[in-house]
Design an enzyme around this catalytic site. Structure first.
Site, short mmCIF file in Angstrom:
data_model
loop_
_atom_site.label_atom_id
_atom_site.label_comp_id
_atom_site.label_asym_id
_atom_site.label_seq_id
_atom_site.Cartn_x
_atom_site.Cartn_y
_atom_site.Cartn_z
N ARG A 160 0.83 -1.20 0.00
CA ARG A 160 0.00 0.00 0.00
C ARG A 160 0.87 1.25 0.00
O ARG A 160 1.80 1.37 0.79
CB ARG A 160 -0.93 0.00 1.20
N ARG B 273 1.87 0.52 10.42
CA ARG B 273 1.45 0.94 9.09
C ARG B 273 2.64 0.91 8.15
O ARG B 273 3.47 1.81 8.16
CB ARG B 273 0.84 2.34 9.16
N GLU C 245 -7.02 -1.83 15.07
CA GLU C 245 -7.58 -2.71 14.03
C GLU C 245 -6.57 -3.77 13.60
O GLU C 245 -5.41 -3.48 13.33
CB GLU C 245 -7.97 -1.85 12.82
N SER D 264 -10.54 -6.65 9.22
CA SER D 264 -11.74 -5.96 8.76
C SER D 264 -12.51 -6.95 7.92
O SER D 264 -11.99 -7.49 6.96
CB SER D 264 -11.35 -4.74 7.93
N ARG E 202 0.62 -7.01 12.19
CA ARG E 202 -0.02 -6.48 13.39
C ARG E 202 -0.25 -7.56 14.43
O ARG E 202 -0.23 -7.29 15.63
CB ARG E 202 -1.34 -5.78 13.03
#
Length: 431
Positions: free
Chosen positions: A261, A276, A348, A351, A389
């Site tokens: 990303r 991130r 988070e 998802s 994560r």
RNA sequence: GGAGGGUUGGCAGAGCGGUUGAAUGCACCGGUCUUGAAAACCGGCAAGGGUUUAUCCCCUUCCAGGGUUCGAAUCCCUGAUCCUCCGCCA
């Protein structure tokens, strides 16, 4: 892509539903375009019908040996008018397509209203955050001693990358493997190996393009190829342009892939640590189901992701996203948020979304119903889980006073039964 | 990288520029027969779109995009992709 028929039949109501998620649908522009489309399309098709019938007549006359010169002359002028009409129709259609391709999915009825993440609703919690009788470290401090290195990655590439060494690299691998094993053996998913590079069609199908191109890494070259931002893209696109039979469903796919990303617009957010990154591994769950099964499938899929956290003994909570916080293609989303002692908060880690027929319409992914009629499938996806994560959460939650990290029982088979990963010889005191 | 051959409905597979949206088979759906099932026989069955209360009707689509033509699955060009052979290669 929304159902054009639905939008046409009641654009006001559609706009109202989209407004719930903060999207402004230009009803006036749509209606104007749509009216013109109808007019031009009817005219065009009429001319085509005329041309077709006359050409057929010529064929018949020739077969009968009659003279067709007069008729052929008469038909000549039609071509130009028809070309003009077709061109105009094409323009209108492109405009409508462009308009539609930017419109997000409609939120499901039971999605709470909210403008941003503050409106998300906690559904349930599992586990209790541990109380520590020593000074805790966050994953960056713990990792530094165990083999997590950001400086090395900066040298190799740049910021927002990491290298892992030794048992930490092994832990990363073990986590991915454990997740794959769990989902494929216990939850009925088919493990898939897929390309990490996909074409623009695939990204359009799942909704990343055309609207979110700046989040992607595009490859140089003649082909429109991109690094995948999530395995959702290759997995969901497996059924693109497929017309399945009823007993082909449900399909459940799991894959472990890196995700890439660009994180455009995330400057300054989560710059510390592995939270991130431009590249992170993820075990992704995708389900392709019949429309009537998707609501239940979302609950099941979320449970499959939760099972990973439970097996790893990581406390978490389940949040239902409000209308304003959901992704482009989702009609309903649950986020799993894992407890991070280092940040003293839930973050988070998964998802899980039901995209209803929104992606399926873009993908032209269909299944025959009981009457033999093609119907759009419903698609769902969820992380099960984000590996990086998860590693962060594991380090922080299972850290011990001496800087080692206890391994939950579920992971020990991947470590020859070892109970903890420890600071390597010669590294003590460096943290 | 070089040479050649393919790409047609859910699948397999025919298809001289003119009632070909497309033969045939399989699959699927319905019916007859059967206690039931299978087999056999009879019938139905591409998708998308427009219009319509609906039926009807009309348009588009034979890998994709251009072109030739009154008319293209069929002829020409470009591209994608698959196969075979050669070369290279983890």
């Amino acid at each position: 892509m929304l159902d054009p028929k639905l939008v046409r039949s009641d654009p006001i109501a559609v706009a109202a539903q989209l407004a719930r998620r903060g999207f402004t649908f230009d009803v006036a522009r749509f209606t104007a375009l749509e009216n013109e489309r109808k007019q031009v399309q009817v005219d065009t098709e009429q001319m085509q019908a005329e041309r077709n019938s006359r050409s057929k007549l010529i064929g018949k006359m020739k077969a009968a040996g009659e003279d067709t010169a007069a008729l052929m002359a008469e038909i000549g002028g039609l071509g130009q008018k028809l070309d003009q009409a077709k061109q105009r129709l094409g323009e209108i259609q492109s405009e409508l397509d462009a308009l539609f391709s930017l419109v997000p999915n409609l939120p499901a009825e039971d999605v709470p209203f909210g403008e941003d993440e503050a409106g998300n609703v906690e559904v349930r919690r599992w586990g209790t955050p541990r109380t520590f009788d020593f000074e805790i470290q966050d994953h960056v401090a713990l990792g530094a001693a165990l083999g997590m290195n950001f400086e090395q990655a900066v040298k190799l590439t740049g910021s927002r990358f990491v290298t892992l060494a030794g048992d930490l690299a092994r832990l990363h691998r073990a986590l991915a493997q454990f997740m794959l094993d769990l989902h494929s053996s216990q939850h009925g998913y088919t493990e898939m190996y897929v390309p990490y590079i996909v074409n623009d069609k695939s990204l359009f199908g799942t909704g990343q393009l055309p609207k979110f191109g700046e989040d992607l890494f595009a490859l140089k070259g003649d082909a429109d190829w991109y690094l995948i931002p999530t395995a959702e893209v290759p997995l969901t696109n497996l059924v693109r342009d497929e017309l399945l039979s009823a007993n082909d469903l449900p399909r459940r796919y799991v894959a472990h892939t890196p995700s890439f990303r660009a994180e455009a617009g995330a400057a300054g957010r989560d710059t510390r640590g592995m939270i991130r990154q431009h590249q992170f591994d993820k075990v992704e769950l995708v389900q392709i189901v019949r429309a009537e099964d998707s609501a239940a499938a979302l609950e099941a899929l979320t449970g499959h992701a939760e099972a990973v956290l439970q097996a790893l003994e990581l406390p978490y909570r389940v949040m239902q996203l409000c209308t304003g916080d959901m992704g482009f293609s989702a009609a309903k989303t649950y986020d799993l948020e894992v407890w991070l002692p280092g940040q003293n908060t839930y973050r988070e880690i998964s998802s899980c979304s039901n995209c209803t027929d929104f992606q399926a319409r873009r993908l032209q992914a269909r299944v025959r119903d009981a009457d033999g009629k093609p119907q759009l499938v419903h698609t769902l996806n969820g992380s099960g889980l984000a590996v990086g994560r998860t590693l962060v959460a594991l380090l922080e939650n299972h850290q011990q006073a001496d800087g080692s990290v206890a391994l939950p029982l579920a992971l020990r088979p991947y470590f020859q039964g070892k109970a903890a990963i420890c600071v390597p010889e010669g590294q003590q005191g460096k943290a």
